[in-house]
Structure formats: C-alpha cells, structure tokens
Design a protein around this motif. Structure first.
Motif, short mmCIF file in Angstrom:
data_model
loop_
_atom_site.label_atom_id
_atom_site.label_comp_id
_atom_site.label_asym_id
_atom_site.label_seq_id
_atom_site.Cartn_x
_atom_site.Cartn_y
_atom_site.Cartn_z
N ARG A 165 0.83 -1.21 0.00
CA ARG A 165 0.00 0.00 0.00
C ARG A 165 0.86 1.25 0.00
N GLU A 166 1.98 1.20 0.69
CA GLU A 166 2.81 2.37 0.83
C GLU A 166 3.68 2.62 -0.40
N SER A 167 4.26 1.53 -0.95
CA SER A 167 5.24 1.73 -2.02
C SER A 167 4.62 1.76 -3.41
N PHE A 168 3.49 1.06 -3.57
CA PHE A 168 2.94 0.97 -4.91
C PHE A 168 2.56 2.33 -5.50
N PRO A 169 1.88 3.20 -4.74
CA PRO A 169 1.52 4.50 -5.34
C PRO A 169 2.75 5.28 -5.82
N VAL A 170 3.85 5.17 -5.08
CA VAL A 170 5.07 5.88 -5.48
C VAL A 170 5.57 5.36 -6.82
N SER A 171 5.72 4.02 -6.90
CA SER A 171 6.19 3.41 -8.15
C SER A 171 5.23 3.71 -9.30
N ALA A 172 3.94 3.58 -9.01
CA ALA A 172 2.96 3.77 -10.06
C ALA A 172 2.99 5.20 -10.58
N SER A 173 3.15 6.17 -9.67
CA SER A 173 3.16 7.56 -10.12
C SER A 173 4.40 7.83 -10.97
N LEU A 174 5.55 7.31 -10.53
CA LEU A 174 6.77 7.45 -11.32
C LEU A 174 6.60 6.79 -12.69
N GLY A 175 6.07 5.56 -12.68
CA GLY A 175 5.93 4.80 -13.91
C GLY A 175 4.96 5.46 -14.88
N LEU A 176 3.81 5.93 -14.35
CA LEU A 176 2.81 6.53 -15.22
C LEU A 176 3.35 7.80 -15.87
N ARG A 177 4.05 8.63 -15.06
CA ARG A 177 4.62 9.84 -15.64
C ARG A 177 5.63 9.51 -16.73
N GLY A 178 6.49 8.52 -16.44
CA GLY A 178 7.49 8.13 -17.43
C GLY A 178 6.83 7.65 -18.71
N LEU A 179 5.80 6.82 -18.52
CA LEU A 179 5.08 6.26 -19.67
C LEU A 179 4.40 7.37 -20.47
N ALA A 180 3.75 8.27 -19.75
CA ALA A 180 3.01 9.35 -20.42
C ALA A 180 3.95 10.28 -21.17
N LEU A 181 5.17 10.41 -20.69
CA LEU A 181 6.12 11.27 -21.39
C LEU A 181 6.81 10.52 -22.53
N GLY A 182 7.26 9.29 -22.23
CA GLY A 182 8.13 8.58 -23.18
C GLY A 182 7.39 7.91 -24.32
N TYR A 183 6.27 7.25 -24.02
CA TYR A 183 5.61 6.43 -25.03
C TYR A 183 5.11 7.25 -26.22
N PRO A 184 4.37 8.35 -25.98
CA PRO A 184 3.92 9.15 -27.13
C PRO A 184 5.10 9.69 -27.95
N ILE A 185 6.18 10.08 -27.27
CA ILE A 185 7.34 10.57 -28.02
C ILE A 185 7.89 9.47 -28.92
N GLY A 186 7.99 8.26 -28.36
CA GLY A 186 8.49 7.13 -29.15
C GLY A 186 7.62 6.88 -30.37
N VAL A 187 6.30 6.86 -30.17
CA VAL A 187 5.39 6.61 -31.29
C VAL A 187 5.52 7.72 -32.34
N LEU A 188 5.57 8.96 -31.85
CA LEU A 188 5.67 10.10 -32.76
C LEU A 188 6.96 10.03 -33.58
N LEU A 189 8.07 9.68 -32.92
CA LEU A 189 9.34 9.56 -33.63
C LEU A 189 9.23 8.50 -34.73
N GLY A 190 8.53 7.40 -34.41
CA GLY A 190 8.36 6.34 -35.40
C GLY A 190 7.58 6.83 -36.60
N VAL A 191 6.51 7.60 -36.35
CA VAL A 191 5.69 8.13 -37.45
C VAL A 191 6.52 9.07 -38.32
N ILE A 192 7.24 9.99 -37.64
CA ILE A 192 8.05 10.95 -38.41
C ILE A 192 9.09 10.21 -39.25
N ALA A 193 9.77 9.22 -38.63
CA ALA A 193 10.82 8.50 -39.34
C ALA A 193 10.25 7.81 -40.58
#
Lengths: 304, 315
Positions: A92-120
C-alpha cells in the motif's frame, strides 16, 4: 464474450497459483533463512524462538499449506525483516510511489516514441529519419543507471538546478521520470509497422480518392500501425507501474522495485512472495486487458 | 592455289573425331563467370552498403582488438594496487586515470571488457540455442505438447528474473559461470516464442512435405529444414541479444551480485565509478562511455543485419 472473459479469468487464477507455488519452493530452496543473518548477534535460543514464532521450524510443505491457507483468506502475512509490518501495508505504501513514477514516465516517453516512429516512416531515408532512428537506438543503448548518474552529475552536482535524490515534490520527479521515459523513446517498431502499412492497397485507394496527406497519415496509416503496438503495451505498463529497481535506488525513491530486491536478497519470504504474486497478478491482468482492448480497437479480431 | 592446297592437306590430316560436335560446348556457354551469390553473400553485399551498420561492425572489431591487446599497453597490470597513486585523473602515464586503490583504469577497462564481451556472447548464444530447439519442437509438433510448453513459458515469464538469478548465484557462488547461467535462464523464452511462430508457418510448406514423404524423422526435419530457414531471425535476435546481456551483467553488478573484485567488468567499473562520481567524474564517464558505445555498436549491427535480411524492407 462473457464466456471468454470468465474462461480467461480462471486460467489466470490457475497460472497465478502455479506461479506462486513455484516461487514459494524456489525461495525456500535458497540456503539459509531470514533469521540466520543474525548468526552470532542473537543467542541461539532466541533465534530458535523467532523461527518458531514465524513457523520457520516447520517442514517446508507444512509452511506451504499454511501460507496458501492464509492467502486464500486474503492474508499475505507479516514481513520477516521489518518488525510488525504487514506485506499488504508495504505494498500500500510503495505501490503508489512506483505507479506515479511509472505513469509519468510512460506518459512522457511512449507518445514521443510513437511520434518519432511516425516521423521516421514519413521521412524515410531523409535526415529526419536518421535522427529519429538514432534517438531510438540511443534510448535502448544507454543503460538507465548510467543515464541517471550522468544526469545527476550534470543537473544536480554541476549546475545545481535539481535535487540529487529523494521523492518530495515535483522538482524531485523530473530526473527520474526523464530517465524512465528515455528508455521508451524508441520509435523503431512503430516505424517498421508504419512502413508495412504504407504499401497496403487501402492507402493507395485513399490517395486515389483524394484524401489529404495529413488525414491519410493519421486516419489510415497511424491507426493501423498502432494495432501491433497495442500488444506490447501490456507488459510495458505492468513493468512501468511496478517500479524499476535501478532508478528507485539511484534516486532513493521508496518504491516497490527497491523493496522487492531487498526482500529477495534478505530472504524475507513473506514479503518476497507477496510482492512476486502482486507483480505477476498485475502482469497477467495487464495482458488480459490488452487482449480485450485488441478486440475493441480491431474489429477483425472480435473474440468469439 | 598453294595456300588452298595446304589447307586441304591440314583438314585431311585431322582425325575424324575433330569433325564431331564438341560435347563440352553447351557447358562452356553456360558457365557462370562470376562467383555464386548464395543467401548469406547476398546479405553481406546488402550489409556492406549500409554505412551505419558497417560503422557498428567496425566499432565492435575495434573494441574486441582493444580488449585483447589493450591491457598490454598499460603501465601496470589490472590488479596492481598503489595507494600513492590513487584516484589520479587521466594523464600520459595512466590514460584513463587510476581508481581508489591506484589501479590503472586503462588496464581495468579492457580486462573488464573481456569479461563483459565473453559473458555477452555466451550469455546470448546459450539461451538462443535452447530457445530455438524448444520453439522448433513446440511449433512443429503442436497440439498438447505445444500447449504445455507455451503455458510453462507464460508462467516463467511472469516470475521476476531476479528470483532465479539470485537463486543460481547463491548456489554456484559468484563468478563468470553462474552469471552466464543465470542470464541464460532469463533469455530463451522470447526466442522460443518467435521461432515457434515461424516454424508453424513453415511446417505446412511443400519442402517439409517432401522431406516427410522421403521419410525424414521429425527431429531431422526440424534441425535440417526448419531451423536453417529461420536462420535470419536467429542471427538477428542473437546480435540484438548480446547488448541486452551486457546490460544485464552490468545490472547484476549494480545490485552487488556481479563479478567480484579484483576481477572486473564494465558494469562493475561503472557501478564503482557511480559511487565516486561527485569527486572523480572520469571514473564514471569512461566505463559508461564504453558501455554505451558497445551497446550502440551491437544495436546498429543487429539493426543493419535485420534490414539486410528482411526482403520487405529492401528497396
């Protein structure tokens, strides 16, 4: 559809049960037990008393039955290393921390990756293509622990702009989230799927009937190229949410990944078991959701 | 007149066989004057044109050479400690500086590179072989066996690899062999899955039917006919697997389960450098740069290889 969901649900439960069994015996087959690290520090009688208290003096199969009887009642037990803390409270204590870090990373990185693929793919063979590919290859070539240390060195030690470590507010999240996101900025698979779609007949049809370029790319190519990408999303989301040990350790973030490595290394049976089951359940659930989502986004694979 | 006479004389002198058609003529006409282009030389021809991939190959070759001969150029051996010369910055004597025990980092980086490359190559080859065999058998036989193997792979993939890595390391101790074995345990499932998918496509093709009609045993069909047809995928997955194994070895060093001092590896050097990077950044930056370079080179190489192998991506 409902029949499929129910069937998948039971298969998932069975998988989870077998998995927990395997992990239980793997953990218990490791030499030593969580108490034996106190050898020489605590008197023998006390250690034996501790073992009896946690049921570690029983044969392994008895411990196994006991553990699973508890688990079916929803009890994951107490951690053997942290005094008086339940496994559930650690999660209960650690999961929200990991999840918040992971979600932010995913929300920032994944769309950029997809976009780079489209542009390429759109600028195939041109400089933009090479730049996107190089970013993608760098993303998978630079190990996260090296990137993290170098970013710390530049932005925290040399420039002093951002805090070196810890998890206390937005400023603290910038470096770890970027490290997390950087690994996902890999547009190469998206590029390959886009190139596959480009040569399809329906793209020619769209071009022939005069659909403008922009609409062709985003309505016709992008949607179809995203389909195979969805398959990989399950494990990616599960992995991002359950934390990464390296980033959490370097930035001293109190997340699940760090707890997990400490638990396995310290032979904290109950905590390691609880966390493994949690990870696996998460992964299985994520894959399940992806399969369902696949049916929603692609009418051709509607599940019977 | 005289001239014609001589000619006639020559013709009459010739044996009758000389007037037969040349049995070798048709073969000479069809002789292939250029070297044969088989599948792999075609791949190599395409690969050579790919400048980025060639750069990767050249970097790999250079790094291998440096790992083999680099330590010979160092002033001291990789394990020679000298506390008076601790934490020296890179200079003419110590090209990469020295670490906290005064050991020469140039020597340590290339000796560590030997370990990392050996672990990387063996740790990628072993699971690939295993995965290819499992995937081949599973895909060829199908049915119940396939179902069981795939469920087992599903379950193993859900167990965090850390558990069995630690398990193997605790049983076998730390060293190259346990690390290679532990990493190999984690890497075969993906290969097995993709080979299975390909074998399922290939096994209904005519050449397999022909082999079966000629009485080949299933194992022979898998090893002789199906797996060679998967060789492209196998080689690409192998070359892309090596950097990920090097990364995993570095990760193990990071959690304190890697190669133990005085032996070293790139991951261990980067980890130790990471502890002192505030004061001696070069101790972090040099091993990091080498790790990034080798990962980059292998990824570029594998990517180029995939492009040369995949007919759909050819222009």
């Amino acid at each position: 559809m409902l029949k499929y969901v129910v069937k998948r649900f039971f298969i998932s439960l069975l998988t989870l049960f077998i998995l927990a069994t395997v992990v239980f015996f793997l953990l218990h087959s490791l030499p030593g037990d969580p108490i034996s690290s106190n050898n020489g520090i605590l008197p023998k009688e006390l250690m034996n008393k501790l073992r009896a208290h946690y049921g570690l003096d029983q044969p392994v199969w008895k411990q196994y039955i006991q553990y699973f009887a508890n688990m079916f009642r929803g009890e994951l037990g107490y951690s053997l290393k942290h005094a008086n803390r339940t496994v559930a409270s650690v999660i209960r204590e650690s999961f929200p921390v990991s999840a918040s870090l992971g979600l932010r990373g995913l929300a920032l990185g994944y769309p950029i990756g997809v976009l780079l693929g489209v542009i390429a793919a759109r600028r195939r063979g041109k400089p933009a293509d090479y730049i996107c590919i190089i970013i993608g290859i760098l993303a998978i070539s630079v190990p996260s622990f090296i990137l993290a240390r170098i970013l710390q060195w530049i932005f925290s030690v040399k420039l002093g702009w951002l805090p070196v470590a810890q998890w206390k507010g937005f400023k603290y999240t910038i470096l770890p989230v970027f490290c997390m996101a950087f690994g996902m900025m890999n547009g190469r698979s998206m590029r390959a799927y886009m190139l596959e779609v480009v040569s399809q007949d329906y793209i020619k049809t769209a071009k022939a009937k005069g659909v403008p370029e922009r609409r062709r790319v985003w309505r016709h190519m992008f949607r179809n190229a995203m389909l195979p990408m969805v398959t990989g999303l399950g494990p990616l989301v599960a992995g991002a949410l359950t934390g990464t040990f390296v980033i959490e350790t370097i930035f001293s973030i109190p997340g699940l990944g760090k707890q997990y490595v400490d638990a396995v290394k310290g032979l904290d049976y109950t905590l390691a078991m609880g966390l493994t089951t949690f990870f696996a359940a998460f992964l299985i659930f994520a894959n399940f959701m992806v399969d369902l989502a696949y049916g929603l986004v692609d009418p051709r694979v509607r599940i019977e | 007149m005289k001239h014609i006479f001589y000619q006639r004389q020559i013709i009459e002198d010739l044996p009758p066989e000389a007037f037969m058609p040349d049995p070798e003529a048709h073969r000479r006409a069809e002789v292939i004057s250029r070297p044969n282009i088989n599948f792999w030389s075609d791949v190599w021809r395409r690969f050579r044109k790919n400048r980025v991939a060639m750069t990767g190959l050249v970097i790999i070759a250079l790094l291998v050479l440096l790992c083999v001969f680099g330590p010979l150029l160092a002033p001291t051996s990789y394990e020679f400690t000298n506390m008076k010369a601790a934490n020296l910055a890179p200079s003419g004597a110590n090209w990469f500086g020295t670490d906290k025990l005064g050991r020469d980092l140039w020597a340590r980086v290339w000796v560590g590179g030997r370990i990392s490359l050996v672990v990387g190559v063996i740790g990628a080859v072993l699971p690939t072989i295993f995965g290819v065999i499992v995937g081949g058998v599973s895909g060829y036989f199908g049915g119940k066996l396939d179902m069981i193997i795939m469920r087992v792979i599903d379950i193993i993939m859900c167990i965090p690899s850390l558990i069995y890595i630690i398990l193997i390391m605790l049983y076998l101790g730390t060293g190259i062999l346990p690390i290679v074995l532990a990493i190999s345990m984690t890497g075969w499932m993906g290969t097995a899955r993709s080979i299975r998918a390909l074998v399922m496509q290939l096994k209904v093709r005519e050449f397999v039917l022909a082999a079966r009609a000629l009485g080949s045993s299933p194992m022979k069909i898998i090893l002789r006919h199906l797996i060679p047809n998967c060789s492209g995928i196998i080689v690409v997955s192998l070359s892309l697997h090596i950097p990920s194994v090097i990364f995993q070895e570095a990760y193990l060093s990071f959690i304190g389960l890697g190669i133990q001092s005085p032996m070293t590896s790139w991951g261990q050097l980067a980890q130790i450098g990471g502890e002192v990077y505030r004061n001696y950044p070069y101790q972090l930056l040099i091993p990091s740069a080498v790790i990034c370079l080798v990962m980059l080179a292998f990824n570029l190489f594998g990517d180029g290889l995939r492009d040369s192998l995949d007919p759909r991506l050819r222009d």
